[in-house]
Motif scaffolding. Structure first.
Motif, PDB file in Angstrom:
ATOM      1  N   LEU A  52       0.910  -1.063  -0.007  1.00  0.00           N
ATOM      2  CA  LEU A  52       0.071  -0.076   0.074  1.00  0.00           C
ATOM      3  C   LEU A  52       0.895   1.175   0.099  1.00  0.00           C
ATOM      4  CD1 LEU A  52      -3.264   0.993   0.631  1.00  0.00           C
ATOM      5  CD2 LEU A  52      -2.074   1.517   2.698  1.00  0.00           C
ATOM      6  N   PRO A  54       0.656   5.196   0.012  1.00  0.00           N
ATOM      7  CA  PRO A  54      -0.245   6.210   0.359  1.00  0.00           C
ATOM      8  C   PRO A  54      -0.108   7.293  -0.682  1.00  0.00           C
ATOM      9  CG  PRO A  54       0.982   5.910   2.267  1.00  0.00           C
ATOM     10  CD  PRO A  54       1.698   5.034   1.127  1.00  0.00           C
ATOM     11  N   PHE A  57      -2.565   6.746  -3.651  1.00  0.00           N
ATOM     12  CA  PHE A  57      -3.890   7.159  -3.539  1.00  0.00           C
ATOM     13  C   PHE A  57      -4.145   8.769  -3.233  1.00  0.00           C
ATOM     14  CE2 PHE A  57      -3.864   3.031  -2.224  1.00  0.00           C
ATOM     15  CZ  PHE A  57      -5.179   2.375  -2.543  1.00  0.00           C
ATOM     16  N   PHE A  60      -4.378   9.842  -7.217  1.00  0.00           N
ATOM     17  CA  PHE A  60      -5.119   9.027  -8.132  1.00  0.00           C
ATOM     18  C   PHE A  60      -6.168  10.196  -8.803  1.00  0.00           C
ATOM     19  CE2 PHE A  60      -8.027   8.649  -4.598  1.00  0.00           C
ATOM     20  CZ  PHE A  60      -9.153   8.817  -5.123  1.00  0.00           C
ATOM     21  N   GLU A  64      -8.779   6.709 -13.279  1.00  0.00           N
ATOM     22  CA  GLU A  64      -8.333   5.565 -12.605  1.00  0.00           C
ATOM     23  C   GLU A  64      -9.413   4.676 -12.068  1.00  0.00           C
ATOM     24  OE1 GLU A  64      -3.860   5.834 -11.432  1.00  0.00           O
ATOM     25  OE2 GLU A  64      -4.856   7.484 -10.895  1.00  0.00           O
ATOM     26  N   ILE A  65     -10.183   5.453 -11.373  1.00  0.00           N
ATOM     27  CA  ILE A  65     -11.296   4.632 -10.545  1.00  0.00           C
ATOM     28  C   ILE A  65     -11.970   4.019 -11.637  1.00  0.00           C
ATOM     29  CG2 ILE A  65     -13.274   5.003  -9.123  1.00  0.00           C
ATOM     30  CD1 ILE A  65     -11.693   7.079  -7.694  1.00  0.00           C
ATOM     31  N   LEU A  72      -5.237   0.115  -6.830  1.00  0.00           N
ATOM     32  CA  LEU A  72      -6.342   1.042  -5.914  1.00  0.00           C
ATOM     33  C   LEU A  72      -7.252  -0.119  -5.418  1.00  0.00           C
ATOM     34  CD1 LEU A  72      -7.229   4.141  -8.268  1.00  0.00           C
ATOM     35  CD2 LEU A  72      -5.724   4.205  -6.104  1.00  0.00           C
ATOM     36  N   SER A  75      -4.260  -3.018  -3.279  1.00  0.00           N
ATOM     37  CA  SER A  75      -3.401  -3.112  -2.359  1.00  0.00           C
ATOM     38  C   SER A  75      -3.745  -2.806  -1.071  1.00  0.00           C
ATOM     39  CB  SER A  75      -2.340  -1.920  -2.951  1.00  0.00           C
ATOM     40  OG  SER A  75      -3.434  -0.452  -2.944  1.00  0.00           O
ATOM     41  N   PRO A  76      -5.026  -2.176  -0.769  1.00  0.00           N
ATOM     42  CA  PRO A  76      -5.405  -2.233   0.615  1.00  0.00           C
ATOM     43  C   PRO A  76      -5.607  -3.413   1.335  1.00  0.00           C
ATOM     44  CG  PRO A  76      -6.674  -0.580  -0.796  1.00  0.00           C
ATOM     45  CD  PRO A  76      -5.978  -1.431  -1.545  1.00  0.00           C
ATOM     46  N   LEU A 125      -6.305   2.053   5.684  1.00  0.00           N
ATOM     47  CA  LEU A 125      -6.894   3.179   5.669  1.00  0.00           C
ATOM     48  C   LEU A 125      -6.236   4.370   6.570  1.00  0.00           C
ATOM     49  CD1 LEU A 125      -9.047   5.333   4.823  1.00  0.00           C
ATOM     50  CD2 LEU A 125     -10.481   4.321   6.445  1.00  0.00           C
ATOM     51  N   MET A 128      -2.579   5.302   5.806  1.00  0.00           N
ATOM     52  CA  MET A 128      -2.784   6.247   4.785  1.00  0.00           C
ATOM     53  C   MET A 128      -3.092   7.636   4.743  1.00  0.00           C
ATOM     54  SD  MET A 128      -4.702   5.560   0.888  1.00  0.00           S
ATOM     55  CE  MET A 128      -6.199   5.279   1.876  1.00  0.00           C
ATOM     56  N   TRP A 132      -0.306  10.460   4.537  1.00  0.00           N
ATOM     57  CA  TRP A 132      -0.454  11.057   3.255  1.00  0.00           C
ATOM     58  C   TRP A 132       0.485  11.534   2.305  1.00  0.00           C
ATOM     59  CZ3 TRP A 132      -4.994  10.017   1.379  1.00  0.00           C
ATOM     60  CH2 TRP A 132      -5.408  10.302   0.120  1.00  0.00           C
TER      61      TRP A 132
END
Length: 229
Positions: A52, A54, A57, A60, A64-65, A72, A75-76, A125, A128, A132
């Motif tokens: 993961l 950071p 994220f 992004f 990409e979503i 994305l 990796s979490p 989460l 991350m 950040w």
């Protein structure tokens, strides 16, 4: 700080903790696949691809979503099955081995697997958000096992756990003392430490996720803060 060795806490609802065994086996298998040579160290390419990061994220795009960027999406969770070396792996698996069976017993096989994965994602989460924009990959099962530790502490605070202190002194200590001290150390280090090697905030995130999920996901017949075990 310490290594858990054993607890005398019999299973009540399941005959065999096969999800715990399966998770340990999967972690070992992944490490065998991703390690480099006889040294047993994780190849950097795997850490970047499946850890993961950071920064990814933080930068992004909506495109990409929409395109379903696999990093994305995966990796979490995938980060939690990667370990730097054998010592990193063994340390995390020791906690899963000693405490995972009773948490699996309290939740049931399917919910335990879901619980483990959600704790890993909750840890990711929080890490991350606390880091950040960092380009350093997060890897390791410690966030997921922190959720297991918190769940065990809420279920069996009075059970005596044999632990190895300083790598050589075995002692039987109530779970409330050793696991409570472990959690307190994570909070202290997350606030004061400047060490980028240990993901303290991931531990906090996993523990918080475990504390939130356990009362909701446990069997109705299972009580919290059990007096015996």
């Amino acid at each position: 700080m310490f290594i858990p060795l054993h607890d005398k806490n019999e299973l009540v609802h399941v005959r065999l903790q096969y999800v715990t065994f399966g998770l340990i086996a999967l972690n070992v298998l992944v490490h065998l696949i991703t390690q480099s040579g006889a040294g047993g160290f994780l190849l950097q390419d795997y850490a970047v691809a499946y850890g993961l990061v950071p920064d990814i994220f933080a930068t992004f795009s909506l495109d990409e979503i929409a395109q379903g960027n696999p990093v994305l999406l995966t990796s979490p969770l995938s980060y939690a099955f990667l370990h730097v070396d054998w010592m990193h792996l063994i340390g995390n698996m020791a906690f899963l081995w000693v405490f995972g069976d009773n948490v699996e017993d309290a939740l049931g096989h399917v919910r335990f697997l879901l619980f483990y994965c959600l704790c890993a994602m909750g840890a990711a989460l929080v890490h991350m958000l606390a880091n950040w924009g960092s380009p350093i990959p997060l890897i390791g099962a410690s966030g997921a096992t922190a959720g297991i530790i918190m769940a065990y502490l809420l279920l069996h605070p009075n059970v005596r756990v044999w632990i190895l202190i300083l790598g050589r002194i075995p002692l039987p200590i109530p779970a409330l003392w050793c696991l409570g001290a472990w959690l307190a150390l994570q909070v202290y280090n997350s606030v004061t430490s400047t060490d980028d090697v240990v993901a303290w905030w991931a531990h906090i995130g996993g523990a918080l996720t475990g504390a939130i999920l356990l009362p909701v996901m446990k069997r109705k017949s299972v009580s919290l803060f059990q007096r015996s075990g």
